[in-house]
Design an enzyme around this catalytic site. Structure first.
Site, PDB file in Angstrom:
ATOM      1  N   GLY A 188       0.822  -1.210   0.000  1.00 46.08           N
ATOM      2  CA  GLY A 188       0.000   0.000   0.000  1.00 46.08           C
ATOM      3  C   GLY A 188       0.848   1.248   0.000  1.00 46.08           C
ATOM      4  N   GLY A 198       2.752   7.704   3.693  1.00 48.13           N
ATOM      5  CA  GLY A 198       3.908   6.851   3.512  1.00 48.13           C
ATOM      6  C   GLY A 198       3.532   5.451   3.086  1.00 48.13           C
ATOM      7  N   VAL A 246       3.301   1.185   2.969  1.00 48.15           N
ATOM      8  CA  VAL A 246       3.011   0.091   3.892  1.00 48.15           C
ATOM      9  C   VAL A 246       3.564  -1.193   3.273  1.00 48.15           C
ATOM     10  CG1 VAL A 246       1.251  -1.206   5.132  1.00 48.15           C
ATOM     11  CG2 VAL A 246       0.905   1.233   4.684  1.00 48.15           C
ATOM     12  N   ASP A 281     -11.005  10.439  10.123  1.00 51.20           N
ATOM     13  CA  ASP A 281     -10.676  10.094   8.729  1.00 51.20           C
ATOM     14  C   ASP A 281     -11.274   8.739   8.357  1.00 51.20           C
ATOM     15  OD1 ASP A 281      -9.652  10.510   6.214  1.00 51.20           O
ATOM     16  OD2 ASP A 281      -7.646   9.784   6.693  1.00 51.20           O
ATOM     17  N   GLY A 298      -0.050   5.013   1.135  1.00 53.91           N
ATOM     18  CA  GLY A 298      -0.987   6.013   1.628  1.00 53.91           C
ATOM     19  C   GLY A 298      -0.418   7.418   1.527  1.00 53.91           C
ATOM     20  N   GLY A 299      -1.232   8.391   1.901  1.00 55.89           N
ATOM     21  CA  GLY A 299      -0.786   9.773   1.856  1.00 55.89           C
ATOM     22  C   GLY A 299       0.337  10.055   2.824  1.00 55.89           C
ATOM     23  N   LYS A 308       4.142   0.117   8.544  1.00 57.20           N
ATOM     24  CA  LYS A 308       3.843   1.432   7.970  1.00 57.20           C
ATOM     25  C   LYS A 308       4.953   2.410   8.321  1.00 57.20           C
ATOM     26  CE  LYS A 308       0.178   4.947   8.149  1.00 57.20           C
ATOM     27  NZ  LYS A 308      -1.130   5.258   8.760  1.00 57.20           N
TER      28      LYS A 308
END
Length: 605
Positions: free
Chosen positions: A330, A335, A337, A444, A332-333, A350
């Site tokens: 993954g 950083g 994963v 979020d 994400g915004g 993460k």
């Protein structure tokens, strides 16, 4: 005919008002011309390329907006005064939320005997015609004269109510204007208050003023609208929907542009940082590297709970095969994963600061936030934090192999699983909101932050933006924390986005969007409007995600209504996540899911 003074009621349609002013100047050549304007404050404020209801803005924004409106009106009246540059022209205005009431107050206070009006509807109002002579002039052409005032005494009929008249105070010598309450504020300005050589009050050109009027349709025709349409509830509701659509769409574009700029700035900072390292002497380079390896110098001490394991960066590197690209699961915004193995268990690792780059978007504060929040809560449907690596802001979670809820919906997750997941996530949010003595707001909630294990059981993750709120006795309904707007556009509470006031209702709004997405499979920013339209047209059948199987339509429609209620712009109208009575439709679907599954098993045995 007495020509001492003639008053002209003016609005924002420059072309029409200019013609009326020139007509009055030509027909009353010896009279002093006085312009009067009732300023109708807008119910909407410009926001992110669209509009938002005035009542949703905070007090500072309201004050600034009203100030800009007043400045614009003063410029408008200054422009009108300049039309007759060889004549003495005065101007007065009154701010009032009712055009007719405001005009009657001006007529009474200024002792107006004759007024030129460019609106047929307004000129027909008996309460105004009783006060003074009304001359109807449309686009510079005389239409009629009303002398109804001759049938009445000078004081009769000139006020809608004694209370309204009492709200206007005596003339103030210092301000040369009338002092009135905020809801009925009157200002008068004379020739010496127009623009000075330094441009204190800028006078717009006629073309600019006309353009401004065109862009403010609801206000430019305020006189006609106020009388012709007393009830605007349906129009307001339509505008509210359009405003919400404009807010989410434009704000998403702005957020994307901001992220691009932040990434560009980060790259420039990295280049600058690397350049500085290249020109350092070998001795200084060694000192710099030594400083970076000392975690206590890089970050302040953080108290890690005993049940959370602390790993070194060497352990993390080994677990991910030195961050091998095929282990990336993954991005994400905040950083990447990675999938890894620690202690023989599959884990998700993460990196809040991208590996090897010292200027990552998310740093120690967000790392600390996740540790503090996840270190104190335990719930079957909230992701479990296993360990951390303080020196590089790394978080280690349990690995959930079935990806995110968004992935599940894309793969045609059955409706029974979707309903169960919604119930699980409502349970997770209720646990967070009812936590004592500190409630937790996730801030979020979205499809990609809901993770699925091998059996598609859900876990709520990503608590980097979560906030802990101190609960006060007997004030459980007013949990609030003021902070900078954060989260994901489309899921973010518009009231929070406008005011910065984060409440549990902000999570409820996001949960409402998730409900609509789970039932429909739609990911559009205007999903609320699409669902509203489908329910209105009785077309829910075509809106439900067919890839999930055959939905119980009646109950699904009820749950869609709950989702819409969660997305209400009025926070008080949103259901409470902890109140079981508000979620009966979800409970009924849960029961139907279990019953239908039992029947299926029974038939297959």
């Amino acid at each position: 005919m007495d020509e001492e003074e003639v008053h002209i009621a003016v609005g924002k349609n420059f072309r029409k008002e200019k013609a009326n002013i020139l007509w009055a100047a030509a027909n009353f050549p010896r009279a002093t011309i006085t312009l009067v304007n009732v300023h109708w404050p807008s119910k909407w404020m410009p926001f992110m390329g669209g509009k938002v209801l005035y009542k949703f803005a905070d007090e500072k924004e309201k004050e600034m907006h009203r100030g800009r409106e007043t400045e614009s009106m003063i410029r408008m009246l200054s422009q009108y005064k300049g039309i007759c540059d060889t004549r003495e022209v005065r101007a007065h205005y009154l701010t009032h939320d009712d055009i007719l009431d405001g005009l009657v107050n001006l007529v009474k206070k200024l002792k107006i005997k004759r007024i030129v009006i460019g609106s047929r509807n307004l000129s027909k109002q008996a309460v105004l015609r009783k006060c003074c002579q009304v001359l109807v002039v449309l686009n510079g052409k005389y239409v009629s004269t009303s002398n109804d005032h001759l049938k009445h005494t000078g004081s009769s009929g000139c006020g809608r109510s004694s209370e309204l008249l009492a709200s206007i105070h005596e003339l103030s010598d210092e301000s040369d204007g009338y002092t009135t309450p905020l809801s009925d504020f009157y200002v008068s300005f004379q020739e010496d208050e127009t623009m000075d050589e330094d441009g204190v009050i800028q006078m717009d050109s006629a073309a600019q003023l006309a353009t401004e009027a065109e862009h403010s349709i609801e206000e430019s025709n305020a006189y006609e609208e106020e009388v012709e349409n007393k009830s605007e509830e349906d129009a307001d509701q339509s505008d509210e929907i359009q405003s919400s659509r404009n807010i989410t769409g434009e704000a998403a574009k702005l957020m994307e542009e901001m992220e691009k700029l932040q990434r560009k700035l980060k790259d420039l900072q990295d280049e600058s940082h690397n350049h500085e390292e290249n020109i350092l002497s070998p001795r200084k380079m060694i000192d710099l590297l030594r400083e970076r390896t000392l975690s206590k110098k890089r970050y302040p001490d953080l108290q890690i709970p005993d049940h959370i394991v602390q790993f070194s960066m060497a352990h993390i590197g080994k677990a991910t095969n030195n961050f091998y690209s095929q282990n990336l699961i993954g991005e994400g915004g905040y950083g990447p994963v990675y999938k890894g193995k620690l202690g023989g268990k599959a884990v998700a690792i993460k990196l809040l600061r991208p590996h090897g780059k010292p200027h990552g978007r998310q740093g120690f504060p967000e790392f600390q936030q996740e540790v503090v929040v996840l270190g104190r809560i335990e719930h079957p449907h909230i992701v479990r934090l296993i360990g951390v690596c303080q020196e590089s802001c790394v978080l280690v979670y349990e690995h959930l192999p079935n990806g995110t809820l968004m992935d599940g919906i894309a793969k045609g997750l059955p409706w029974r699983d979707r309903v169960r997941i919604l119930a699980e996530q409502r349970s997770a949010l209720a646990h967070l909101h009812s936590s004592r003595p500190h409630a937790i707001i996730h801030a979020d909630l979205k499809l990609t932050n809901i993770l699925l294990d091998t059996g598609n059981v859900s876990r709520l993750g990503d608590f980097g933006t979560a906030r802990i709120v101190q609960m006060k006795p007997l004030e459980e309904d007013t949990i609030c924390r003021r902070t900078n707007p954060m989260g994901t556009m489309g899921y973010m509470d518009p009231v929070f986005f406008m005011t910065g006031e984060l409440t549990t209702e902000s999570d409820v709004y996001a949960f409402g969007v998730v409900i609509l997405q789970v039932l429909t499979g739609l990911l559009d920013l205007n999903i609320v409007e699409q669902v509203q339209e489908a329910i209105k047209m009785d077309a829910v059948h075509g809106l439900l995600d067919a890839s999930a199987g055959s939905w119980p339509e009646v109950q699904a429609k009820q749950l869609l209504r709950i989702g819409l209620k969660c997305c209400s712009l009025e926070r008080k109208q949103r259901p409470t996540i902890t109140a079981d009575a508000d979620w009966r439709s979800l409970d009924i679907l849960q029961t139907m899911r279990t019953a239908s599954k039992s029947r299926k098993w029974s038939n297959g045995s």
